[in-house]
Design a protein around this motif. Structure first.
Motif, PDB file in Angstrom:
ATOM      1  N   THR A  55       0.825  -1.209   0.000  1.00 18.27           N
ATOM      2  CA  THR A  55       0.000   0.000   0.000  1.00 18.27           C
ATOM      3  C   THR A  55       0.859   1.260   0.000  1.00 18.27           C
ATOM      4  OG1 THR A  55      -1.774  -1.174   1.129  1.00 18.27           O
ATOM      5  CG2 THR A  55      -1.851   1.231   1.195  1.00 18.27           C
ATOM      6  N   ARG A  56       1.882   1.292   0.798  1.00 22.64           N
ATOM      7  CA  ARG A  56       2.763   2.464   0.850  1.00 22.64           C
ATOM      8  C   ARG A  56       3.462   2.667  -0.502  1.00 22.64           C
ATOM      9  NH1 ARG A  56       6.398   2.615   5.893  1.00 22.64           N
ATOM     10  NH2 ARG A  56       4.416   3.230   6.761  1.00 22.64           N
ATOM     11  N   THR A  57       3.911   1.563  -1.100  1.00 16.75           N
ATOM     12  CA  THR A  57       4.561   1.659  -2.409  1.00 16.75           C
ATOM     13  C   THR A  57       3.564   2.094  -3.470  1.00 16.75           C
ATOM     14  OG1 THR A  57       6.118  -0.064  -1.732  1.00 16.75           O
ATOM     15  CG2 THR A  57       5.973   0.411  -4.089  1.00 16.75           C
ATOM     16  N   THR A  97       0.903  -3.493 -11.517  1.00 21.63           N
ATOM     17  CA  THR A  97       1.656  -4.587 -10.900  1.00 21.63           C
ATOM     18  C   THR A  97       1.292  -4.750  -9.429  1.00 21.63           C
ATOM     19  OG1 THR A  97       3.491  -4.204 -12.434  1.00 21.63           O
ATOM     20  CG2 THR A  97       3.998  -5.423 -10.413  1.00 21.63           C
ATOM     21  N   LEU A  98       1.247  -3.653  -8.710  1.00 19.96           N
ATOM     22  CA  LEU A  98       0.910  -3.708  -7.288  1.00 19.96           C
ATOM     23  C   LEU A  98      -0.545  -4.118  -7.078  1.00 19.96           C
ATOM     24  CD1 LEU A  98       2.901  -0.549  -6.266  1.00 19.96           C
ATOM     25  CD2 LEU A  98       3.440  -2.901  -5.590  1.00 19.96           C
ATOM     26  N   GLY A  99      -1.408  -3.755  -8.007  1.00 20.71           N
ATOM     27  CA  GLY A  99      -2.797  -4.208  -7.941  1.00 20.71           C
ATOM     28  C   GLY A  99      -2.897  -5.723  -8.071  1.00 20.71           C
ATOM     29  N   ALA A 118     -12.384  -9.411 -13.092  1.00 19.19           N
ATOM     30  CA  ALA A 118     -12.934  -8.088 -12.803  1.00 19.19           C
ATOM     31  C   ALA A 118     -11.848  -7.014 -12.932  1.00 19.19           C
ATOM     32  CB  ALA A 118     -13.544  -8.061 -11.403  1.00 19.19           C
ATOM     33  N   TYR A 119     -10.654  -7.335 -12.486  1.00 26.76           N
ATOM     34  CA  TYR A 119      -9.520  -6.412 -12.584  1.00 26.76           C
ATOM     35  C   TYR A 119      -9.205  -6.129 -14.049  1.00 26.76           C
ATOM     36  CZ  TYR A 119      -4.975  -4.457 -11.097  1.00 26.76           C
ATOM     37  OH  TYR A 119      -3.906  -3.647 -10.845  1.00 26.76           O
ATOM     38  N   GLY A 120      -9.170  -7.190 -14.857  1.00 29.19           N
ATOM     39  CA  GLY A 120      -8.938  -7.035 -16.288  1.00 29.19           C
ATOM     40  C   GLY A 120     -10.050  -6.260 -16.971  1.00 29.19           C
ATOM     41  N   GLY A 121     -11.276  -6.480 -16.534  1.00 27.36           N
ATOM     42  CA  GLY A 121     -12.405  -5.734 -17.083  1.00 27.36           C
ATOM     43  C   GLY A 121     -12.306  -4.252 -16.765  1.00 27.36           C
TER      44      GLY A 121
END
Length: 171
Positions: A55-57, A97-99, A118-121
């Motif tokens: 999260t910080r990154t 990437t972090l997601g 869902a992320y790809g959508g």
């Protein structure tokens, strides 16, 4: 955010190059610098996430994603623009990437495929909508308006982190 910014930038930065008066050849180099940043900065971003937390990154790369277009506005030469795009684009890709790392942390094996879909959508939705918005901003408000639009798109992960942080404080 990443799908929106990436697709808008890769499609419209060549027009931005013309609008700011750089040589047409600068467009290819700008896209190449962005692509190199996308590839070369993911490892260091991953190391930072391991050391300081995802999260910080994510907040750090999202802030750079927000500031980057303003630095690009200030670029007085193509070389400056290449350097800014290398770092900025690499950090915007770091948001994606972090997601993905967050998906792996949050969802178990049975839920991960659906979460990734869902992320790809969401990524695809950004790719669909943002270039039209970016082109409209470029046409209506010029190069600075287009870059400001990219900066606004980068606020998405920053706002998501703020909402999550606020919800955790209330719990």
């Amino acid at each position: 955010a990443m799908g929106a910014i990436e697709t808008s930038a890769f499609n419209l930065l060549p027009l931005w190059v013309r609008e700011v008066g750089f040589e047409d050849a600068a467009a290819g180099y700008l896209i190449a610098a962005s692509g190199l940043g996308n590839i070369l900065l993911q490892g260091p971003i991953g190391v930072l996430a391991d050391r300081y937390g995802r999260t910080r990154t994510l907040l750090g790369v999202a802030i750079i994603g927000f500031i980057g277009p303003f630095l690009l506005m200030a670029a007085r030469s193509p070389i400056e623009a290449y350097a800014f795009c290398f770092v900025w684009s690499g950090c915007v890709t770091g948001v994606y990437t972090l997601g993905l790392m967050g998906l792996a942390e949050r969802f178990g094996k049975t839920e991960l495929a659906g979460a990734n879909a869902a992320y790809g959508g969401s990524y695809g939705l950004g790719q669909l909508i943002a270039p039209l918005a970016g082109g409209t901003l470029l046409q209506a408000l010029g190069p600075a308006g287009f870059l400001a639009g990219l900066a606004v798109m980068a606020l998405t992960p920053i706002l998501a982190i703020a909402v999550q942080h606020q919800a955790q404080r209330k719990s």
